[in-house]
Design a protein around this motif. Structure first.
Motif, PDB file in Angstrom:
ATOM      1  N   LEU A   1     -36.683 -46.140  16.152  1.00 37.45           N
ATOM      2  CA  LEU A   1     -37.360 -46.855  17.072  1.00 37.45           C
ATOM      3  C   LEU A   1     -37.340 -45.905  18.437  1.00 37.45           C
ATOM      4  O   LEU A   1     -38.344 -45.972  19.260  1.00 37.45           O
ATOM      5  CB  LEU A   1     -36.758 -48.145  17.655  1.00 37.45           C
ATOM      6  N   SER A   2     -36.494 -44.840  18.733  1.00 37.74           N
ATOM      7  CA  SER A   2     -36.583 -44.009  19.692  1.00 37.74           C
ATOM      8  C   SER A   2     -37.204 -42.800  19.333  1.00 37.74           C
ATOM      9  O   SER A   2     -37.429 -41.792  20.381  1.00 37.74           O
ATOM     10  CB  SER A   2     -34.958 -43.653  20.166  1.00 37.74           C
ATOM     11  N   ALA A   3     -37.615 -42.642  18.115  1.00 35.43           N
ATOM     12  CA  ALA A   3     -38.419 -41.359  17.783  1.00 35.43           C
ATOM     13  C   ALA A   3     -39.854 -41.273  18.321  1.00 35.43           C
ATOM     14  O   ALA A   3     -40.294 -42.290  18.668  1.00 35.43           O
ATOM     15  CB  ALA A   3     -38.694 -41.264  16.209  1.00 35.43           C
ATOM     16  N   LYS A   4     -40.076 -40.072  18.792  1.00 33.32           N
ATOM     17  CA  LYS A   4     -41.480 -39.918  19.635  1.00 33.32           C
ATOM     18  C   LYS A   4     -42.463 -39.629  18.431  1.00 33.32           C
ATOM     19  O   LYS A   4     -42.249 -38.847  17.432  1.00 33.32           O
ATOM     20  CB  LYS A   4     -41.402 -38.683  20.417  1.00 33.32           C
ATOM     21  N   VAL A   5     -43.758 -40.386  18.514  1.00 35.70           N
ATOM     22  CA  VAL A   5     -44.579 -40.375  17.712  1.00 35.70           C
ATOM     23  C   VAL A   5     -45.824 -40.096  18.308  1.00 35.70           C
ATOM     24  O   VAL A   5     -46.278 -40.731  19.253  1.00 35.70           O
ATOM     25  CB  VAL A   5     -44.727 -41.694  16.813  1.00 35.70           C
ATOM     26  N   GLY A   6     -46.774 -39.010  17.565  1.00 38.65           N
ATOM     27  CA  GLY A   6     -47.904 -38.657  18.403  1.00 38.65           C
ATOM     28  C   GLY A   6     -48.916 -39.661  17.649  1.00 38.65           C
ATOM     29  O   GLY A   6     -48.768 -40.387  17.118  1.00 38.65           O
ATOM     30  N   ALA A   7     -50.230 -39.327  17.964  1.00 39.47           N
ATOM     31  CA  ALA A   7     -51.493 -39.672  17.636  1.00 39.47           C
ATOM     32  C   ALA A   7     -52.334 -38.883  16.783  1.00 39.47           C
ATOM     33  O   ALA A   7     -52.627 -37.664  17.262  1.00 39.47           O
ATOM     34  CB  ALA A   7     -52.057 -40.604  18.824  1.00 39.47           C
ATOM     35  N   VAL A   8     -53.269 -39.344  16.193  1.00 39.56           N
ATOM     36  CA  VAL A   8     -54.396 -38.826  15.399  1.00 39.56           C
ATOM     37  C   VAL A   8     -55.612 -38.487  16.411  1.00 39.56           C
ATOM     38  O   VAL A   8     -56.018 -39.520  17.403  1.00 39.56           O
ATOM     39  CB  VAL A   8     -55.025 -39.423  14.152  1.00 39.56           C
ATOM     40  N   GLY A   9     -55.962 -37.167  16.729  1.00 33.80           N
ATOM     41  CA  GLY A   9     -56.835 -37.033  17.661  1.00 33.80           C
ATOM     42  C   GLY A   9     -58.348 -36.693  17.092  1.00 33.80           C
ATOM     43  O   GLY A   9     -58.840 -37.621  16.555  1.00 33.80           O
ATOM     44  N   GLU A  10     -58.887 -35.568  17.304  1.00 32.84           N
ATOM     45  CA  GLU A  10     -60.237 -35.378  16.925  1.00 32.84           C
ATOM     46  C   GLU A  10     -60.339 -35.239  15.297  1.00 32.84           C
ATOM     47  O   GLU A  10     -59.311 -34.677  14.989  1.00 32.84           O
ATOM     48  CB  GLU A  10     -60.752 -34.218  17.471  1.00 32.84           C
ATOM     49  N   VAL A  11     -61.331 -35.501  14.778  1.00 33.00           N
ATOM     50  CA  VAL A  11     -61.756 -35.283  13.432  1.00 33.00           C
ATOM     51  C   VAL A  11     -62.869 -34.410  13.279  1.00 33.00           C
ATOM     52  O   VAL A  11     -63.997 -34.820  13.701  1.00 33.00           O
ATOM     53  CB  VAL A  11     -61.606 -36.619  12.627  1.00 33.00           C
ATOM     54  N   PHE A  12     -62.747 -33.342  12.401  1.00 31.76           N
ATOM     55  CA  PHE A  12     -63.565 -32.563  12.063  1.00 31.76           C
ATOM     56  C   PHE A  12     -64.142 -32.618  10.741  1.00 31.76           C
ATOM     57  O   PHE A  12     -63.426 -31.824   9.911  1.00 31.76           O
ATOM     58  CB  PHE A  12     -63.223 -30.978  12.677  1.00 31.76           C
ATOM     59  N   ASN A  13     -65.309 -32.827  10.352  1.00 36.22           N
ATOM     60  CA  ASN A  13     -65.547 -32.828   9.005  1.00 36.22           C
ATOM     61  C   ASN A  13     -66.332 -31.470   8.668  1.00 36.22           C
ATOM     62  O   ASN A  13     -67.508 -31.606   8.492  1.00 36.22           O
ATOM     63  CB  ASN A  13     -66.444 -34.358   8.685  1.00 36.22           C
TER      64      ASN A  13
END
Length: 274
Positions: free
Chosen positions: A134-146
């Motif tokens: 629960l203390s782990a840092k987690v990022g997020a999905v950013g831009e998507v380039f198709n």
């Protein structure tokens, strides 16, 4: 047959394997593959845990090495305490197996480059798996380039980590060199070591291009063209030559362990600008 004789069905000077790469045919192939881990890994979904752990171990060693060189007096941070880097990109991301299984634990923002839209639709539709810590840092999905890698130009100085896995075989040698040169310009740059930039320099988390790919097992030690997915499997020597041509230096490399012997050997490279 004399050494200079060629069989009637073999050209005397056959074109190099990468000359057969067809981006449209490759795109058609991957659009026929299901949006599953099994589809991404060609029927070997059970290797994903070993693969992701191998990648995490490799990057952890790389980052510890960077910390030692920039702050040799500081105690080594445990893996869980290493901060997220600002921005990462997963190239040839597919359905986000690596994005969500590994890179969100590395970068605060993880961009995605993937030409097959149904794969990125799947990536965006499924949540990031919950961490047991629960203390782990987690990022997020950013831009998507198709886009295909041959058509993608990353922003200058944007990324701390540019991750390429099982995708650069769809580029010709010339395209790969051009792509790596663009990636080199997109690596985040360390602030100056003196003056006002000293504190920022100490906080800089490093920047690398990582390439993780199959190695050719061609009996003649050559690159090997795969007609099924229109890709080339290169030799270690070829990769090193292309890295040098792109103006990159090899800072770390190792062979992935634990894969079934029926699969090609896989090598991972960490690169920085010369």
């Amino acid at each position: 047959m004399a050494p200079n004789d060629a069989r009637p069905d073999e050209p005397a000077n056959p074109p190099p394997p990468d000359a057969s790469i067809d981006h449209n045919a490759a795109l058609e192939y991957w659009n026929s593959i299901p949006n599953t881990v099994d589809g991404m890994l060609g029927g070997y979904p059970h290797i994903t845990k070993i693969d992701l752990q191998g990648s995490a171990n490799f990057l952890s060693k790389l980052r510890r090495q960077h910390q030692y060189h920039t702050s040799p007096q500081s105690p080594a941070l445990p893996a869980a305490a290493i901060p997220l880097v600002p921005r990462v990109v997963d190239c040839g991301a597919g359905i986000g197996r690596i994005t969500k299984g590994f890179l969100v634990n590395v970068g605060a923002k993880v961009d995605v480059v993937e030409p097959v839209k149904k794969f990125t639709d799947e990536l965006l539709a499924t949540p990031i798996p919950a961490s047991g810590d629960l203390s782990a840092k987690v990022g997020a999905v950013g831009e998507v380039f198709n886009l295909g890698l041959q058509d993608w130009t990353p922003a200058a100085g944007a990324y701390n980590l540019i991750w390429n896995q099982w995708c650069v075989g769809h580029l010709t040698d010339a395209q790969l060199v051009a792509y790596l040169r663009r990636c080199k310009e997109s690596l985040a740059v360390a602030p100056p070591e003196s003056g006002e930039g000293r504190e920022e320099q100490a906080a800089f988390q490093g920047a690398w291009i990582v390439v993780k790919e199959n190695m050719s097992t061609h009996p003649k030690g050559e690159d090997d063209y795969d007609e099924l997915d229109n890709s080339v499997t290169r030799t270690d020597a070829k990769f090193r030559s292309l890295f040098k041509e792109a103006g990159l230096k090899l800072v770390a490399t190792e062979v992935q362990k634990g894969f079934p012997k029926v699969l090609c050997p896989v090598r991972i490279y960490a690169l920085q600008a010369e």
